[in-house]
Design an enzyme around this catalytic site. Structure first.
Site, short mmCIF file in Angstrom:
data_model
loop_
_atom_site.label_atom_id
_atom_site.label_comp_id
_atom_site.label_asym_id
_atom_site.label_seq_id
_atom_site.Cartn_x
_atom_site.Cartn_y
_atom_site.Cartn_z
N LEU A 1 0.83 -1.21 0.00
CA LEU A 1 0.00 0.00 0.00
C LEU A 1 0.87 1.26 0.00
CD1 LEU A 1 -2.93 -0.96 2.39
CD2 LEU A 1 -2.97 -0.79 -0.09
N CYS A 2 1.90 1.24 -0.81
CA CYS A 2 2.72 2.44 -0.93
C CYS A 2 3.07 2.68 -2.40
CB CYS A 2 3.95 2.36 -0.05
SG CYS A 2 4.82 0.79 -0.16
#
Lengths: 104, 286
Positions: free
Chosen positions: B88-89
């Site tokens: 999630l980056c």
């Protein structure tokens, strides 16, 4: 009288930065004293007490372990693996290499 | 009406997602602040150490100390890849993995064997999935990397270089130029890259001796390169996560607007229809 600009730096932060009248550091072979006007020097640091005497009197004491000390034009920089007001609970392995076997 | 209920449910779900991404954005922002502080705090040591090493270094010493050896030909190279433990980056991890893959392919084309050392769950998972052997893998480095983490990661690799098991070590991590710019970056860790401006060593009093000082501080120098990379990588990860979550939050806002409009239109249509039916009904009675 000229004073020393002292910096004690560990890998993750600057532990101390300030003016000093003199510094006594634990070099690999014993204590080394530095006064203003000292010749340029690089020395290995063992482990022990570093004392920084303030220009107006009084002094700060730090515990350091392993590293290197650099003196140049009244600037003293001490890079060390450990520096703090308390002695380290355990000397880090990375600091040990600085002092072992140096007598040979 | 069935359609508007369905839309209403989707609105709820997008709202929830938006709330989560927004929270993650805020968390990343505050972690980013602390991580960049650590990047800046690590700089004075690196700069001072680099200065000392370049001052003492001279190519002739390479015969004397294994850590300074300069292999004439590179037969085997180690790649140390640093990635994040979490996703999630955005493209953060995949960019790093791609950089490492390119480096690996490039080395192999030149006939150099490669070996992988990875710190970070995402990198480990990828290469394990690809069936590439990983020599050392670490997934326990936190958001707050320590000097000890760096030492334990690089120590074994440094030993392999000194023993002659590998002839070069490359470090793949994100360079933290600024919060917005954190490109993946390959750095030659070993053999030592130093300018060797030996001139300054001449004027210093060296105790015990220039060679010995250099030999003792080099492990710390290598370790510090990895520590700096870990700290920068951690900051870059938070920066990447913040922008990824920011665009997810913005996107959820756009979707919500669209859905709300659809919902209102359906509701309005229903009301209009009801009125038309009532008017029609009373007209029929007259």
């Amino acid at each position: 009288m000229a004073s020393l600009r002292v910096r004690v730096v560990s890998p993750d932060r600057i532990v101390f930065e300030g003016e000093a009248a003199s510094v006594v550091a634990p070099a690999w072979d014993g204590q080394v004293g530095i006064l203003p006007g000292h010749a340029p020097m690089l020395a290995l640091i063992g482990s022990g007490e570093l004392s920084v005497d303030r220009p107006g009197g009084g002094s700060d004491t730090f515990h350091v372990a392993g590293g290197v000390l650099k003196v140049e034009r009244n600037a003293v920089t001490l890079l060390t693996e450990y520096a703090g007001t308390e002695p380290p609970a355990e000397i880090p392995a990375s600091a040990r290499v600085f002092v072992e076997d140096l007598e040979d | 009406m069935a359609g508007s209920r369905e839309v209403k449910r989707r609105i709820k779900s997008v709202e929830n997602t938006k709330q989560i991404t927004r929270t993650m954005e805020l968390v990343a922002t505050s972690k980013l602040k602390r991580a960049t502080d650590r990047v800046h705090a690590a700089r004075p040591y690196s700069e001072a150490l680099h200065e000392i090493v370049s001052g003492l270094y001279s190519p002739e010493l390479s015969e004397k100390y294994p850590i300074l050896r300069r292999p004439e030909e590179t037969k085997r190279a180690a790649i140390l890849l640093l990635t994040a433990n979490r996703g999630l980056c955005g493209g953060f991890n995949s960019n790093l993995i791609k950089e490492a893959r390119n480096l690996m392919d490039d080395l192999r084309r030149r006939g150099i064997e490669t070996e992988l050392h990875i710190a970070g769950k995402k990198g480990v998972a990828y290469f394990r999935f690809r069936g590439e052997p990983i020599l050392t893998s670490r997934i326990d480095v936190s958001d707050h990397p320590t000097v000890q983490d760096a030492e334990s990661i690089v120590g074994p690799i440094r030993d392999r270089f000194e023993n002659g098991d590998v002839d070069a070590v490359y470090l793949v991590s994100s360079k933290f130029k600024s919060v917005m710019s954190t490109p993946p970056h390959t750095r030659d860790l070993l053999p030592i890259q130093a300018d060797g401006g030996a001139s300054s060593a001449a004027v210093y009093i060296l105790t015990p001796s220039g060679d010995l000082i250099l030999e003792r501080i080099l492990p710390a120098y290598i370790r510090n390169a990895v520590y700096t990379a870990l700290v920068e990588n951690a900051a870059a990860e938070q920066g990447a996560r913040r922008s990824a979550m920011k665009s997810a939050t913005d996107n959820a806002g756009d979707v919500l607007e669209h859905l709300t409009r659809t919902y209102n239109r359906a509701r309005q249509a229903q009301i209009t229809q009801e009125i038309a039916e009532i008017v029609g009904g009373s007209a029929a009675l007259e």
